[in-house]
Structure formats: structure tokens, C-alpha cells
Design an enzyme around this catalytic site. Structure first.
Site, PDB file in Angstrom:
ATOM      1  N   ARG A  68     -18.209   2.779  15.686  1.00 50.49           N
ATOM      2  CA  ARG A  68     -18.365   1.388  16.174  1.00 50.49           C
ATOM      3  C   ARG A  68     -18.656   1.395  17.680  1.00 50.49           C
ATOM      4  NH1 ARG A  68     -13.472  -0.723  12.414  1.00 50.49           N
ATOM      5  NH2 ARG A  68     -14.813  -1.338  10.681  1.00 50.49           N
ATOM      6  N   ASN A 125       0.806  -1.224   0.000  1.00 42.11           N
ATOM      7  CA  ASN A 125       0.000   0.000   0.000  1.00 42.11           C
ATOM      8  C   ASN A 125       0.840   1.277   0.000  1.00 42.11           C
ATOM      9  OD1 ASN A 125      -2.208  -1.579  -0.196  1.00 42.11           O
ATOM     10  ND2 ASN A 125      -3.037  -1.176   1.835  1.00 42.11           N
ATOM     11  N   HIS A 174      -4.959   3.850  14.494  1.00 41.90           N
ATOM     12  CA  HIS A 174      -6.054   3.003  13.999  1.00 41.90           C
ATOM     13  C   HIS A 174      -5.587   1.544  14.025  1.00 41.90           C
ATOM     14  CE1 HIS A 174      -9.569   1.744  11.907  1.00 41.90           C
ATOM     15  NE2 HIS A 174      -8.933   1.411  10.804  1.00 41.90           N
ATOM     16  N   SER A 190      -6.497   4.449   3.102  1.00 40.21           N
ATOM     17  CA  SER A 190      -5.784   3.173   2.934  1.00 40.21           C
ATOM     18  C   SER A 190      -5.023   2.791   4.207  1.00 40.21           C
ATOM     19  CB  SER A 190      -4.788   3.290   1.767  1.00 40.21           C
ATOM     20  OG  SER A 190      -5.406   3.885   0.648  1.00 40.21           O
TER      21      SER A 190
END
Ligand SMILES: NC(=O)c1ccc[n+]([C@@H]2O[C@H](COP(=O)([O-])OP(=O)(O)OC[C@H]3O[C@@H](n4cnc5c(N)ncnc54)[C@H](O)[C@@H]3O)[C@@H](O)[C@H]2O)c1
Ligand SMILES: O=C(O)C[C@H](O)C(=O)O
EC number: 1.1.1.37
Length: 313
Positions: A151, A95, A175, A119
């Protein structure tokens, strides 16, 4: 205002579709490297317009960056998603190459664009875009905190038996599994969450939130897209409409929270200039400790990127 979404996979196409539904833009350009993918999903979204009543047109293009020229905001979703058994960090080498080349192309055609990275691994891919774009950090940031907080809010709504609309919360850090939900800053229509949810249940919800991405990967064999796509669209809307919304965003820190030269999730004010302000909460010792553990992890993966980039320089 012109918005481009790079990557017409699950997250990118969802983001473009949500933007079309919100109906505040004239055109969204959706770009992918795979021939026909962006064109097909854009056409499908346009054919949804008479049913769902919107006028925003999504235009799909295959790797044609000239069509993205002079975008005000660009969302980068191109890149591999993880599969069960993988961590987000396992995606770094593939990535990073994708995010670097996409950012170079974006900057060539839209030097003033605000860049929102999606991404994974998110904090490090945002750093990668920042190094490549060579822009002010208020214009290069990442989406994760809105998703992670959503969430947490959704799980709390289930537990309390109330609407998720009424849960206000903030979550900080990287994250990854070290993210830091903050129950001290969580309320339900103004009521402290601790008055409504027992301590053990709250702790279980925090733990579930931290691995919330993995829960979906295990169910689907790939990662989530509805909530991530909508979260990125919410950031675009705040910028384009200059809403000054307060969201957790992956931002470049220059001393805030005692941390510097690192991308990490913190509460910010989002408006037409991108990140207009980073808010510094008065964290207690336990919260500071959790944030510092999360920062340490992110920094280790940033170092991997630095080494990769100096090896290829
Ligand atoms: N930040 C977050 O909270 C969050 C949430 C969900 C997913 N993600 C990440 O977002 C990324 C995309 O996830 P997805 O589910 O949409 O994956 P996906 O495989 O469905 O889509 C990715 C798309 O990127 C395209 N692509 C690859 N290289 C490209 C390039 N050089 N230029 C243009 N397009 C290119 C692919 O052709 C594909 O269509 C993954 O890295 C995933 O881990 C992040
Ligand atoms: O979990 C993933 O790999 C995708 C994304 O980061 C998520 O949290 O859904």
C-alpha cells in the site's frame, strides 16, 4: 509440494487463484466450512486455466481435512472480516475460536506444515496458531507486512508518477494503525525517497498507509482481498521455491529489537524452512520509539487472548 488454503472467502479464494496463475504447484487444496463454497471457487479457477494458461489444479473441499493431509504449507484465511466502524481487534473472540480449531485440524493431518496466518487481528491470530500448533516459531508466522508495504509503495508510486515496481520499502510493527513505515529505508530505484517526495507529502502517505485497511473497509463494507490474497501467495512462492526473499513478516521475537515473546512485523528471510533469519535493522531513536508503541499495543491484545484461553482451559 502441497499447499492448502483454509477459508475460501474473498482472501482465501484470491490466494488460491493467484497461486494457480503462478503455476509452480501441482495442486492447491482450498477448504471452507460452508458447503460448496470451496468446491465452486476451485471449479471456477480450473475453468480459468485454459484461458490464462496454467496447469495448477485447485481442489475445493468442505471441512474435509483428510484431503489436506501432508501439506507443506497451509495458509489460514478463515474468519470474519471487519465492517465499517470496527477495528481488527474487535474480531478477536470469533476469530480466535476459528483459528484455534482450524490449526488443530491442520496439525492433525499435516504435522510438519509451515503455517501462514492471515486472519485478523493478525499478530494475535498468529500467536493463537503458534500456541495451538506447538511448533517452532520459524514455521508459524503471519502475513501483513507485504500488504502494508505494498500500500505504501502504491501510494508513493502515485505521488512520484512512477511504476510501483521501482519502489523498495520496508515497514515494521503490528498490523494496525500503529504500524511503522520506514522512510529511511525507502528508495525509488536506489534514490532515497526523501529526494523525490516532499516531507509533508511523505508524512501524508505514511498516515494513509497506516489506515489503508480501513480506507478499503469504508469503500466496500468489508475488507480488501486482491492485494492480501496476492501477498499470501507471494510468501508461499518464496517458501516453495526456497527463494530466500526478504519480506516484512509477522514473526515471533525472542529478543530482536529488544522485544521478546511477541509476534510483530519485522524483516525476515523466507525460504524452504519458513523464517530462516530475522534481520535486525539499526533503527534510530524515533523509529525504536514507534516500534515500541506498536509492540505495546499488540502485547495488550495478546494478553486478551491469553485471558480468553485460560478462561476456557
Ligand atoms: N492479514 C491481513 O493483511 C489481512 C488482509 C485481509 C483480510 N484479512 C483477514 O482475513 C480474514 C478473511 O477475510 P475475507 O475477506 O476472506 O473474509 P470472508 O468472509 O470473505 O471469508 C472468510 C471465510 O472463512 C470461512 N470460515 C469461517 N469459519 C471457518 C472454519 N472454521 N473453517 C473453515 N473456513 C471457515 C467462511 O465460511 C468464509 O468463506 C478476516 O479475518 C480478515 O480480517 C487479513
Ligand atoms: O483492514 C482489514 O480489516 C483487513 C486487512 O487487515 C487489511 O489491512 O486490508
Amino acid at each position: 509440494m502441497k499447499v492448502t488454503v483454509v477459508g475460501a472467502g474473498n482472501v482465501g479464494a484470491t490466494c488460491a487463484n493467484v497461486l494457480a496463475h503462478r503455476d509452480f504447484l501441482q495442486e492447491v487444496v482450498l477448504l471452507d466450512i460452508k458447503e460448496g463454497t470451496a468446491e465452486g471457487k476451485a471449479l471456477d479457477t480450473w475453468q480459468q486455466a485454459p484461458i490464462d494458461y496454467y496447469s495448477t489444479k485447485v481442489t475445493g473441499v468442505t471441512n474435509d481435512y483428510a484431503r489436506t493431509a501432508n501439506s507443506d504449507v497451509v495458509v489460514i484465511t478463515s474468519g470474519l472480516p471487519r465492517k465499517p466502524g470496527m477495528s481488527r481487534d474487535d474480531l478477536i473472540s470469533t476469530n480466535a475460536n476459528i483459528v484455534k480449531s482450524v490449526t488443530e485440524n491442520i496439525i492433525k493431518h499435516s504435522p510438519d506444515a509451515i503455517i501462514i496466518v492471515v486472519s485478523n487481528p493478525l499478530d494475535v491470530m498468529t500467536y493463537c496458531a503458534f500456541l495451538t500448533a506447538k511448533k517452532d516459531s520459524n514455521k508459524v508466522f503471519g502475513m501483513a507486512g507485504i500488504l502494508d508495504t505494498a500500500r505504501y509503495r502504491a501510494f508513493l508510486a502515485d505521488e512520484i508518477g512512477c511504476s510501483p515496481k521501482d519502489i523498495q520499502a520496508i515497514l515494521m510493527g503490528g498490523h494496525g494503525d500503529t504500524m511503522v513505515p520506514l522512510p529511511r529505508y525507502t528508495t525509488v530505484s536506489g534514490i532515497p525517497v526523501t529526494e523525490l517526495v516532499a516531507a509533508d507529502k511523505l508524512e501524508a502517505i505514511i498516515q494513509r498507509t497506516k489506515v489503508g485497511g480501513g480506507e478499503i473497509v469504508n469503500l466496500l463494507g468489508t475488507s480488501a482481498w486482491y492485494a492480501p490474497g496476492a501477498a499470501a501467495a507471494q510468501m508461499v512462492e518464496a517458501i516453495v521455491k526456497n527463494e530466500k526473499r526478504i519480506f516484512p513478516v509477522c514473526a515471533w521475537l525472542t529478543g530482536e529489537y529488544g522485544l521478546k515473546d511477541i509476534y510483530l512485523g519485522v524483516p525476515v528471510v523466507l525460504g524452504k524452512n519458513g523464517i530462516e533469519k530475522i534481520l535486525e535493522l539499526d533503527l534510530n531513536n524515533e523509529e525504536k520509539e514507534l516500534l515500541s508503541t506498536s509492540a505495546k499495543h499488540v502485547k495488550e491484545v495478546m494478553d486478551v487472548l491469553d485471558k480468553m484461553q485460560s478462561a476456557t482451559a
